[in-house]
Enzyme design. Structure first.
Site, PDB file in Angstrom:
ATOM      1  N   LYS A 110     -17.120  -0.344 -36.315  1.00 29.64           N
ATOM      2  CA  LYS A 110     -18.444  -0.896 -35.994  1.00 29.64           C
ATOM      3  C   LYS A 110     -18.902  -0.328 -34.653  1.00 29.64           C
ATOM      4  O   LYS A 110     -18.136  -0.386 -33.690  1.00 29.64           O
ATOM      5  CB  LYS A 110     -18.359  -2.429 -35.924  1.00 29.64           C
ATOM      6  CG  LYS A 110     -19.654  -3.116 -35.540  1.00 29.64           C
ATOM      7  CD  LYS A 110     -19.457  -4.617 -35.392  1.00 29.64           C
ATOM      8  CE  LYS A 110     -20.771  -5.295 -35.002  1.00 29.64           C
ATOM      9  NZ  LYS A 110     -20.625  -6.740 -34.781  1.00 29.64           N
ATOM     10  N   LYS A 150     -14.306  -1.553 -32.575  1.00 30.61           N
ATOM     11  CA  LYS A 150     -15.627  -2.097 -32.286  1.00 30.61           C
ATOM     12  C   LYS A 150     -16.076  -1.570 -30.926  1.00 30.61           C
ATOM     13  O   LYS A 150     -15.480  -1.886 -29.896  1.00 30.61           O
ATOM     14  CB  LYS A 150     -15.584  -3.624 -32.288  1.00 30.61           C
ATOM     15  CG  LYS A 150     -16.934  -4.290 -32.031  1.00 30.61           C
ATOM     16  CD  LYS A 150     -16.781  -5.802 -32.096  1.00 30.61           C
ATOM     17  CE  LYS A 150     -18.083  -6.526 -31.830  1.00 30.61           C
ATOM     18  NZ  LYS A 150     -17.918  -7.997 -31.880  1.00 30.61           N
TER      19      LYS A 150
END
Length: 360
Positions: free
Chosen positions: A278, A225
């Protein structure tokens, strides 16, 4: 000996570079008679040889759950995305299932006065996401319920862990994340998804779930992330922007790719069942890296900023929305993602259902 093209009659290769002697028919030295357009001549042929596919069952739809009754409030920076109260969720679930979407990921939205320094709303048995999970499990048990497991939506400072002297504490925050995951599973979550990027959070959650008999509940780790500018509209939707600083001390540097492998390896060692990258669009190379290294199901999060850019450009007439979304999602799948979390899910499912997704 003269080149092959020089020995062939000119009419044998009218489709080379100008059809001049010396050109290789089809432009390929390894296959001098290749004409790749043959497989693109009709929609039936294009469909038959299509390498990458997309189905509604490949998509996960994010839902923002808010306090109150009868509310369906559009997020200003995310056209077509709404904050919903718990009583509205069965209607949303019914629509999703009719479209062929089988999974959702839930995020809680709390007013500022309900937040505190410890993010207690994340692990409150009667918290907003816990109530949403119970309602959806009661009304639509066939829907796969993924619970985002973090503190940032519930803390008064907007960070993903406890804060002391302006610093986010890693180890002291782990029990709170584990408590949040446990309360979500007890409320009906089929999958928990720790998103804080705290070191050791997967191990803490796996240990806690196992201790309480939930050994079969999978963990979807937000393994990779990045600290991204593409999260802006999400923070508007979830009302979770940091009150000070940013999240670069625990989210990844966008310049790093090898580090992504170390993050994923750590999560796998701690018991993660699915891995996530992400955002998706700016990190297709990272998706490919993980796909080549790990056999685990791989999820890509097509995040809010990626969604809102397309919506804004489409509203201005600068982009064809359907074709643009198709290219983006196929690119994510082609890079190696098995599942895509995307705010485009309902639109895509409708296009797939009416047959227009592949047109044009």
């Amino acid at each position: 000996m003269r080149p092959l093209a020089a020995r062939l009659p000119r009419e044998n290769f009218p489709y080379g570079k100008g059809g001049e002697p010396g050109d290789v028919p089809g432009g390929s030295m390894s296959d001098p008679f290749a004409r790749l357009r043959r497989l693109r001549a009709s929609e039936a042929l294009r469909t038959l040889v299509r390498e990458t596919t997309l189905d509604a069952a490949d998509l996960v739809y994010p839902i923002f759950v808010t306090e109150g009754q009868g509310i369906r409030r559009e997020v200003p920076s995310m056209p077509g995305v709404f904050q919903l109260t718990v009583d509205r969720l069965p209607y949303e679930a019914e629509e999703l299932l009719q479209l062929g979407i089988r999974a959702v990921i839930l995020f809680g939205v709390l007013p500022p006065e309900r937040k505190d320094e410890r993010g207690s709303g994340a692990y409150d048995p009667d918290g907003i996401v816990q109530r949403a999970l119970r309602e959806l499990k009661r009304t639509h048990p066939e829907l796969v319920l993924i619970a985002d497991t973090c503190l940032c939506e519930y803390t008064s400072h907007g960070h993903c862990g406890l804060v002391e002297d302006g610093k986010v504490l890693n180890d002291a925050s782990l029990p709170l994340h584990a408590a949040a995951a446990l309360s979500q599973v007890q409320a009906g979550a089929d999958v928990v998804a720790p998103s804080s990027m705290m070191d050791g959070v997967v191990a803490a959650i796996r240990s806690t779930l196992n201790e309480h008999g939930f050994t079969d509940v999978p963990i979807l780790a937000y393994s990779v992330k990045y600290a991204s500018a593409f999260y802006g509209p999400f923070r508007d939707a979830a009302q979770s922007a940091p009150a000070f600083g940013d999240r670069r001390t625990y989210q990844m540097d966008p310049a790093n790719a090898r580090e992504a492998l170390r993050e994923a390896e750590a999560d796998v060692a701690q018991g993660a069942d699915l891995l996530m990258v992400k955002p998706a669009l700016a990190y297709l190379d990272v998706i490919r890296l993980l796909r080549e290294r790990f056999p685990h199901p791989l999820v890509a999060y097509n995040v809010s900023g990626e969604y809102s850019m397309v919506k804004a450009a489409a509203r201005l007439g600068w982009l064809d929305e359907r074709r643009t979304v198709r290219e983006i999602l196929l690119g994510i799948r082609r890079a190696g993602a098995d599942l895509i979390i995307t705010y485009h899910a309902k639109d895509v499912a409708r296009w797939l259902k009416d047959g227009s997704f592949w047109e044009g």
